[in-house]
Design an enzyme around this catalytic site. Sequence first.
Site, PDB file in Angstrom:
ATOM      1  N   LYS A   1     -12.498 -40.524 -59.864  1.00  0.00           N
ATOM      2  CA  LYS A   1     -11.822 -41.236 -61.076  1.00  0.00           C
ATOM      3  C   LYS A   1     -11.448 -39.770 -61.920  1.00  0.00           C
ATOM      4  O   LYS A   1     -11.918 -38.513 -61.937  1.00  0.00           O
ATOM      5  CB  LYS A   1     -12.821 -41.639 -62.077  1.00  0.00           C
ATOM      6  CG  LYS A   1     -12.575 -42.153 -63.174  1.00  0.00           C
ATOM      7  CD  LYS A   1     -13.828 -42.715 -64.047  1.00  0.00           C
ATOM      8  CE  LYS A   1     -13.496 -43.383 -65.516  1.00  0.00           C
ATOM      9  NZ  LYS A   1     -14.580 -43.755 -66.203  1.00  0.00           N
TER      10      LYS A   1
ATOM     11  N   SER B   1     -14.520 -48.284 -67.323  1.00  0.00           N
ATOM     12  CA  SER B   1     -13.352 -47.407 -67.086  1.00  0.00           C
ATOM     13  C   SER B   1     -13.066 -46.868 -66.037  1.00  0.00           C
ATOM     14  O   SER B   1     -11.997 -46.259 -65.366  1.00  0.00           O
ATOM     15  CB  SER B   1     -13.359 -46.350 -68.308  1.00  0.00           C
ATOM     16  OG  SER B   1     -14.483 -45.409 -68.103  1.00  0.00           O
TER      17      SER B   1
ATOM     18  N   SER C   1     -19.253 -47.921 -67.463  1.00  0.00           N
ATOM     19  CA  SER C   1     -17.930 -47.752 -66.829  1.00  0.00           C
ATOM     20  C   SER C   1     -18.200 -47.527 -65.248  1.00  0.00           C
ATOM     21  O   SER C   1     -17.144 -47.562 -64.769  1.00  0.00           O
ATOM     22  CB  SER C   1     -17.296 -46.511 -67.510  1.00  0.00           C
ATOM     23  OG  SER C   1     -16.787 -46.837 -69.000  1.00  0.00           O
TER      24      SER C   1
END
Length: 465
Positions: A80, A155, A179
């Site tokens: 990420k 996220s 997330s």
Amino acid sequence: MTNPLHLSAAEAAAAIRTRRLSPITLIDAVLDAIARTQSTLNAFVTVDDETARAAAREADAAVMRGDVLGPLHGVPFSVKDLTWTKGLRTTMGSALYREFVPEEDAVPVARLREAGAILIGKTTTPEFGHKPYTDSPVSGVSRNPWDLARTPGGSSGGAAAAVAAGLGPIALGTDGGGSVRIPAACCGVLGLKPTLGRVPHVHAPDGFGNNSYIGPITRTVADMRLMVAAMEGPDPRDPYAFALPTPPAPGALRIGWAPRVGNALLDPEVEALTAAAMRQLGGTVERVEIDLASEEEAFLVILQSSLAGRFGSRLTQDRHLFDPSFVEAIEHGLGRSASEILAATQRRTVLFRQIVALFGRIDVLATPTISAPAPATGLDPFAAFSVGNGAGEAGHIRATWYPYTFPFNLTGHPALSIPCGRTTAGLPVALQLVGRWHEDNLLLDLAARMEEVRPWAQDWPPHAA
């Protein structure tokens, strides 16, 4: 051989060790799949083709030389874009960091490389991970491989979409309020928020008050075990990353079932599927009544004041570069008083003690991961969120959609999201298991049990590679 995109990390590593699969073939297949799906899924913000292919050639040469190989030798992984990667840009989803290239890896990235895994690129994130679905000024909108009109969650939405679609078997996400678990639930894969400190996070802005975790996203329990084993362990730069105790195995399993945690609404299909999955864990079940949704305000005070402390001074000059919802979060934070912030941090301690007391009478807390399947893309994180195909009463998104996840970022307890079926519309549903500190392995043991009786890894979304 099976389509290399459908191999788990464990299967791929075994095939590479026995020379039934070349790392070059595997990396080429994954990079080609990313290129084919990028226009639809938009799961990646940066793909490091050249470096990944060079690493694959060296990994292949190591096999041919008979070198000692790591447990993930030749296996592709993604990271990420909030997590530092040496020599590869890390944008944080923000125009401010569009060209930022770290000089060192985050600890779990370095440890995965040491285990032989090959970094293929960075997956999309909303700006600084501030909202539970994935779009940003840098990368645009990411989409769910089960339904392109829906969000993959956030996220870590790009990471979960990538694993679900076969764009690499394993990925690293971050979890500041759900997330990792929210996008895992939206995309039908596994997502773990480890115990605080189990996986070191040395780049957290506030080491002592940290509530953000780096965690794995995988399709199988075996792959998650491989990732955790490679990443865990002490690091003196993280005040919580000390030597890990080995908790005793519980006797007869005691499950606390909490389908609602102060939230008024829960999608009926989500409730039915998660309850059925929970009952297949075995053990005795106790219905638990606990109000976690009311902890939203303390969570928001901590989150928003932290963002204001980091970026409030940049608003005058750089407001036009930020996502509007990120600006709104900062402005809320700037309006928080010192007494509000102190009360919120003290509330974190109260909640921790409440959860510790709960684990005096149960071994595992089971909940839905989210109250409804993945919604459509383009939602305003400050607008009201509805449950039940728009028919339910609207409320704040954290207290309405994911009241099950963010409280355990505050308390530090490990929490695992496990796929447990799909709705009549074909959308994934997930069960969350929460354990005592350092009992991450118990959660993985239970996930393995569920994987045997209701497997999910063989189910591929319609928009997979």
